[in-house]
Scaffold this active site. Sequence first.
Site, PDB file in Angstrom:
ATOM      1  N   LYS A 148       0.838  -1.199   0.000  1.00  0.00           N
ATOM      2  CA  LYS A 148       0.000   0.000   0.000  1.00  0.00           C
ATOM      3  C   LYS A 148       0.870   1.245   0.000  1.00  0.00           C
ATOM      4  CE  LYS A 148      -0.435  -0.264   5.036  1.00  0.00           C
ATOM      5  NZ  LYS A 148      -1.350  -0.325   6.184  1.00  0.00           N
TER       6      LYS A 148
ATOM      7  N   TYR B   5      15.086  29.943   9.312  1.00  0.00           N
ATOM      8  CA  TYR B   5      13.975  30.566  10.021  1.00  0.00           C
ATOM      9  C   TYR B   5      14.164  30.418  11.527  1.00  0.00           C
ATOM     10  CZ  TYR B   5      11.434  30.689   5.579  1.00  0.00           C
ATOM     11  OH  TYR B   5      11.046  30.937   4.296  1.00  0.00           O
TER      12      TYR B   5
END
Length: 391
Positions: free
Chosen positions: A48, A270
């Site tokens: 999956k 940042y």
Amino acid sequence: MTSIDPQMRGADPRVAGGRLTVDLDALVANYRQMAERSTPAEAAAVVKADAYGLGAGPVVAALVAEGCRKFFVALPEEGLAVRAAAPDAEIYVFNGLFSPEAASFYREGRLIPVLNSQTDLAIWEAHGWDDGDTPRPCALHVETGMNRLGLTPERTRILAQENALTGALTPQLILSHLACADTPAHPMNRQQLESFQALCALFPDAESSLANSAGIFLGGEFLCDVTRPGVSLYGSNPVNDTENPMQPVATVQARIAQLRQVPAGGTVSYGATPVTRDTLLAVTATGYADGYHRSGSGAGVPLRNAVPQGACGFVDGERVPVIGRITMDLTLFDVTDLGPDALQVGDLIELIGHNMPVDDVAMACGTISYELLTSLGRRYERHYVHGGDRI
């Protein structure tokens, strides 16, 4: 297998900010090990989420060549992709049926739904496909303790009585999910096994499946008829607090876009993380948009508790720490200790691989390998290794 669908190649290597290399030989070796551990049960494969982010087409083709004949996915569209690579396989879809219209996908791909609820049962009885003389083949998911999807024990018993009379459905497989298999001594494992065995006895003609990757290591009665290895195939350690027996499959590398000097007292990224020495930065063109999680940011960023110092990369024989915050498209590494001339623009820093085990990186990001692998974006150039050759 000698070729790879061009769509699986990912970004153009001339401009890609990173590289993902998938070692299909290691994948097959991991499957072979899990199949041996599963004996006398049959080992299926869970593919999956695009084979945990590594590409369902190449992964399934390699597993089919090794002898895998059963596959599990989460959604029918994933099942159709697996069918293209495995025309003769049994393909089971975990998440069941959302509407009567969904049945057409199952019919098209000869997919076998895992029925999880009364709604699923009703839709499949009314709209399911027949396999020759076999009416509406399906798997039944029975609830044994996860309280996620699954038929309650009471509903399972009623279904067994009703279906014995009507024959409306053909349950080929009864399955459930272990909640705590990665902790072998957990009492929940035995409780779930006993509940599961009682419900399987209601369907004597169906195969049974309980063990995921970690469940396979529990051995014995947990193996049932079919096992479902998933994350172990892709190189992750399935059992807590043990040495990893699996071979690494995915290698993720980030390309250096720039090298720059930052003097002591300067700041980076940042939030202005300070640097305490003259620092040589390698600015790499990979970030959280590529699945390198922001929570792996460098020391001093209060985003996780598990590994306070944050993630590292590997280059030129050494680990190099992430410094400052990981951003959407860029990650900074402190490469000062390698010397001023060790690296150049265009070089690659390993983020995940032989030198940076996926479980270690996941821990540094405060998550698990499943999430890290399935987060890998489409911006990497992709290479597949098979038969010792890059294909």
